[in-house]
Design an enzyme around this catalytic site. Structure first.
Site, PDB file in Angstrom:
ATOM      1  N   TYR A   9       0.605  -1.014   0.635  1.00  0.00           N
ATOM      2  CA  TYR A   9      -0.278  -0.131  -0.073  1.00  0.00           C
ATOM      3  C   TYR A   9       0.865   1.420   0.223  1.00  0.00           C
ATOM      4  O   TYR A   9       0.930   2.130  -0.373  1.00  0.00           O
ATOM      5  CB  TYR A   9      -0.719   0.015   1.050  1.00  0.00           C
ATOM      6  CG  TYR A   9      -1.934   1.027   1.520  1.00  0.00           C
ATOM      7  CD1 TYR A   9      -2.847   0.867   0.304  1.00  0.00           C
ATOM      8  CD2 TYR A   9      -1.947   2.034   1.987  1.00  0.00           C
ATOM      9  CE1 TYR A   9      -3.848   2.121  -0.246  1.00  0.00           C
ATOM     10  CE2 TYR A   9      -2.571   2.801   1.919  1.00  0.00           C
ATOM     11  CZ  TYR A   9      -3.925   2.978   1.149  1.00  0.00           C
ATOM     12  OH  TYR A   9      -4.322   3.657   1.209  1.00  0.00           O
ATOM     13  N   GLU A  19       4.360   2.003  -0.584  1.00  0.00           N
ATOM     14  CA  GLU A  19       4.767   2.103  -1.413  1.00  0.00           C
ATOM     15  C   GLU A  19       4.313   2.495  -3.306  1.00  0.00           C
ATOM     16  O   GLU A  19       4.932   2.452  -3.778  1.00  0.00           O
ATOM     17  CB  GLU A  19       5.721   0.495  -1.551  1.00  0.00           C
ATOM     18  CG  GLU A  19       6.909   0.415  -0.789  1.00  0.00           C
ATOM     19  CD  GLU A  19       8.158   1.147  -0.897  1.00  0.00           C
ATOM     20  OE1 GLU A  19       7.885   2.305  -1.421  1.00  0.00           O
ATOM     21  OE2 GLU A  19       9.721   0.585  -0.194  1.00  0.00           O
ATOM     22  N   LYS A  62       1.361   3.891  -3.077  1.00  0.00           N
ATOM     23  CA  LYS A  62       0.926   5.263  -2.804  1.00  0.00           C
ATOM     24  C   LYS A  62       2.062   6.163  -3.707  1.00  0.00           C
ATOM     25  O   LYS A  62       1.834   6.943  -3.984  1.00  0.00           O
ATOM     26  CB  LYS A  62       0.714   5.463  -1.845  1.00  0.00           C
ATOM     27  CG  LYS A  62      -1.186   4.990  -1.412  1.00  0.00           C
ATOM     28  CD  LYS A  62      -2.224   5.476  -2.371  1.00  0.00           C
ATOM     29  CE  LYS A  62      -3.132   5.181  -1.960  1.00  0.00           C
ATOM     30  NZ  LYS A  62      -4.683   5.632  -2.305  1.00  0.00           N
ATOM     31  N   ARG A 100     -10.373  -2.017  10.154  1.00  0.00           N
ATOM     32  CA  ARG A 100      -9.465  -0.864  11.538  1.00  0.00           C
ATOM     33  C   ARG A 100     -10.867  -0.991  12.670  1.00  0.00           C
ATOM     34  O   ARG A 100     -11.421  -0.830  12.863  1.00  0.00           O
ATOM     35  CB  ARG A 100      -9.764   0.549  10.275  1.00  0.00           C
ATOM     36  CG  ARG A 100      -8.201   0.396   9.674  1.00  0.00           C
ATOM     37  CD  ARG A 100      -8.904   1.462   8.560  1.00  0.00           C
ATOM     38  NE  ARG A 100      -9.845   1.620   7.323  1.00  0.00           N
ATOM     39  CZ  ARG A 100      -9.973   2.303   6.009  1.00  0.00           C
ATOM     40  NH1 ARG A 100      -8.356   3.224   6.074  1.00  0.00           N
ATOM     41  NH2 ARG A 100     -10.275   2.163   5.334  1.00  0.00           N
ATOM     42  N   VAL A 101      -9.549  -0.548  13.928  1.00  0.00           N
ATOM     43  CA  VAL A 101     -10.251  -0.658  14.934  1.00  0.00           C
ATOM     44  C   VAL A 101     -10.796   0.458  15.395  1.00  0.00           C
ATOM     45  O   VAL A 101     -11.551   0.238  15.926  1.00  0.00           O
ATOM     46  CB  VAL A 101      -8.520  -0.405  16.091  1.00  0.00           C
ATOM     47  CG1 VAL A 101      -8.290   0.841  15.809  1.00  0.00           C
ATOM     48  CG2 VAL A 101      -8.870  -0.865  17.474  1.00  0.00           C
ATOM     49  N   PHE A 117     -15.166   0.234  16.705  1.00  0.00           N
ATOM     50  CA  PHE A 117     -15.108   0.968  17.654  1.00  0.00           C
ATOM     51  C   PHE A 117     -16.778   1.080  17.645  1.00  0.00           C
ATOM     52  O   PHE A 117     -17.304   0.970  18.131  1.00  0.00           O
ATOM     53  CB  PHE A 117     -13.917   1.896  18.009  1.00  0.00           C
ATOM     54  CG  PHE A 117     -13.452   1.272  19.063  1.00  0.00           C
ATOM     55  CD1 PHE A 117     -13.115  -0.717  19.522  1.00  0.00           C
ATOM     56  CD2 PHE A 117     -12.272   2.250  19.835  1.00  0.00           C
ATOM     57  CE1 PHE A 117     -11.304  -0.788  19.350  1.00  0.00           C
ATOM     58  CE2 PHE A 117     -10.939   2.198  20.137  1.00  0.00           C
ATOM     59  CZ  PHE A 117     -11.198   0.521  20.045  1.00  0.00           C
ATOM     60  N   GLY A 164      -3.453  -0.784  23.046  1.00  0.00           N
ATOM     61  CA  GLY A 164      -4.413   0.065  22.894  1.00  0.00           C
ATOM     62  C   GLY A 164      -3.474   1.579  23.129  1.00  0.00           C
ATOM     63  O   GLY A 164      -3.851   2.888  23.121  1.00  0.00           O
ATOM     64  N   ARG A 208      -3.577   8.669  17.424  1.00  0.00           N
ATOM     65  CA  ARG A 208      -3.529   8.479  15.530  1.00  0.00           C
ATOM     66  C   ARG A 208      -4.612   9.731  16.044  1.00  0.00           C
ATOM     67  O   ARG A 208      -4.620   9.827  16.493  1.00  0.00           O
ATOM     68  CB  ARG A 208      -4.519   7.051  15.220  1.00  0.00           C
ATOM     69  CG  ARG A 208      -3.860   5.487  15.063  1.00  0.00           C
ATOM     70  CD  ARG A 208      -2.593   5.837  14.137  1.00  0.00           C
ATOM     71  NE  ARG A 208      -2.390   4.134  13.740  1.00  0.00           N
ATOM     72  CZ  ARG A 208      -1.400   3.925  14.039  1.00  0.00           C
ATOM     73  NH1 ARG A 208      -0.920   4.553  15.048  1.00  0.00           N
ATOM     74  NH2 ARG A 208      -0.103   2.750  13.846  1.00  0.00           N
ATOM     75  N   PRO A 246      -7.530 -11.540  11.963  1.00  0.00           N
ATOM     76  CA  PRO A 246      -7.753 -12.241  10.544  1.00  0.00           C
ATOM     77  C   PRO A 246      -7.775 -12.168   9.843  1.00  0.00           C
ATOM     78  O   PRO A 246      -6.683 -11.802   9.512  1.00  0.00           O
ATOM     79  CB  PRO A 246      -9.611 -10.643  10.080  1.00  0.00           C
ATOM     80  CG  PRO A 246      -9.206  -9.737  10.982  1.00  0.00           C
ATOM     81  CD  PRO A 246      -9.030  -9.855  11.437  1.00  0.00           C
TER      82      PRO A 246
END
Length: 349
Positions: free
Chosen positions: A180, A182, A184, A221-222, A226, A242, A246, A308
């Site tokens: 992803y 590289e 981009k 994505r976390v 949530f 945690g 971000r 996953p």
């Protein structure tokens, strides 16, 4: 009928002091239009046509999945200015109509694809970019906007956070997860190369952790996990300690930022689009989200969870953009983390 949250978002986007008249009567091709970010751009442009009396902007939505498009834009099926092309961006793109603006946002941005389909992930960012840049070369456009990513910075030093557009860290090209970042990076180099050699007016945006109405709650994505927990009235299960930090940017703010770069950015330049005041650790975010809806009586539970198949976790501990450059164009994110996540969750209820 639009959800009230989305209606308010679109009004806020269009309230920006931008030269919207530049889009009057123009045709905008948007690749990956089913995606979370570009879909909201499609809605914003359709709302522009309702919001102003100027000549309508025509939109060509390029997507791979027609069924998903018809579902995502079900309330806009009667809009004659919205046209559909069903194809992979990696296949040759043949369009008879005059195109004035190209927004290339087709990309597999979720980490769940990096291990499962690295070739597909990088192809849209390289082959798709090649196809659209050549379309712009053969069919001169007023602007070309490439959606890159904050991932291009790699693992930067702590002294480089907040991260400027000129700061770069370590990316190992022999790691599958680098498909992803590289690609981009290569997409950006292609944009400045076509700008340099052929005069294509390319601009680049690097989004940072954007969330909001319409996001996929199962993309791995976390923060999506949530939100899904809160919406489904289940406790938040932490998949790590945690501690990773971000910077979270609300969707309506980000869309305004992307359109600011499209309409006011410099050719051949890259711009961070994120919220430098939206920093939170993953654990802090989980606790904040639970506290936003005390009536649900949810809690944060820590336990080891198996990722996953195909999901490749980032090793980056802190990630925050320096947005001085895009601020120089007049853009400023205004939505706090609490307000943005509260609006996002309410949009799903």
């Amino acid at each position: 009928m639009k959800h009230l949250i989305i209606q308010e978002d679109l009004e806020n986007i269009l309230a920006a002091n931008l030269p919207w008249n530049n889009l009057a009567g123009k045709t905008v091709l948007i690749s990956g239009a089913n995606g979370f970010l570009p879909a909201y751009i499609v809605e914003a442009l359709l709302f522009l046509n309702e919001y102003t009396s100027q000549e309508k902007t025509k939109i060509i939505a390029l997507v791979r999945n027609k069924k998903k498009f018809l579902n995502r834009f079900s309330m806009y099926q009667e809009r004659k200015e919205l046209n559909l092309i069903v194809q992979d961006v990696c296949s040759p793109i043949l369009i008879d109509n005059k195109v004035d603006y190209i927004i290339h946002a087709a990309s597999q941005a979720s980490p769940k694809y990096y291990g499962k389909d690295p070739v597909g992930t990088l192809s849209a960012n390289v082959i798709g970019t090649y196809n659209l840049l050549n379309l712009a070369k053969d069919n001169p456009v007023e602007n070309f906007l490439f959606f890159s990513s904050g991932e291009v910075y790699g693992e930067v030093q702590s002294s480089q956070i907040p991260t400027k557009e000129s700061d770069y860290g370590y990316v190992d090209p022999t790691k599958v997860r680098s498909c992803y970042a590289e690609s981009k990076r290569m997409g950006e180099t292609m944009c400045v190369s076509w700008c340099h050699q052929y005069g294509i007016p390319t601009k680049i945006v690097r989004p940072f952790h954007t969330y909001g109405p319409g996001m996929s709650l199962d993309d791995g994505r976390v923060y999506a996990d949530f939100i899904a927990n809160i919406v489904n009235n289940t406790d938040i299960v932490m998949k790590s300690d945690g501690s990773a930090i971000r910077a979270f940017c609300y969707l309506a703010d980000a869309i305004q930022g992307f359109l600011t770069v499209l309409l006011k950015g410099e050719d051949g330049q890259a711009y961070n689009v994120g919220n430098d005041r939206g920093e939170a650790s993953i654990l802090d975010l989980a606790n904040r989200l639970v506290s936003l809806f005390p009536e649900k009586r949810l809690k944060v539970v820590k336990q080891e969870v198996t990722q996953p198949p195909g999901y490749l976790r980032s090793n980056i501990l802190r990630n925050c953009p320096d947005i001085s450059k895009v601020r120089g164009l007049g853009w400023e994110p205004t939505t706090s983390v609490e307000e943005g996540f509260h609006r996002t969750i309410r949009s799903f209820l």
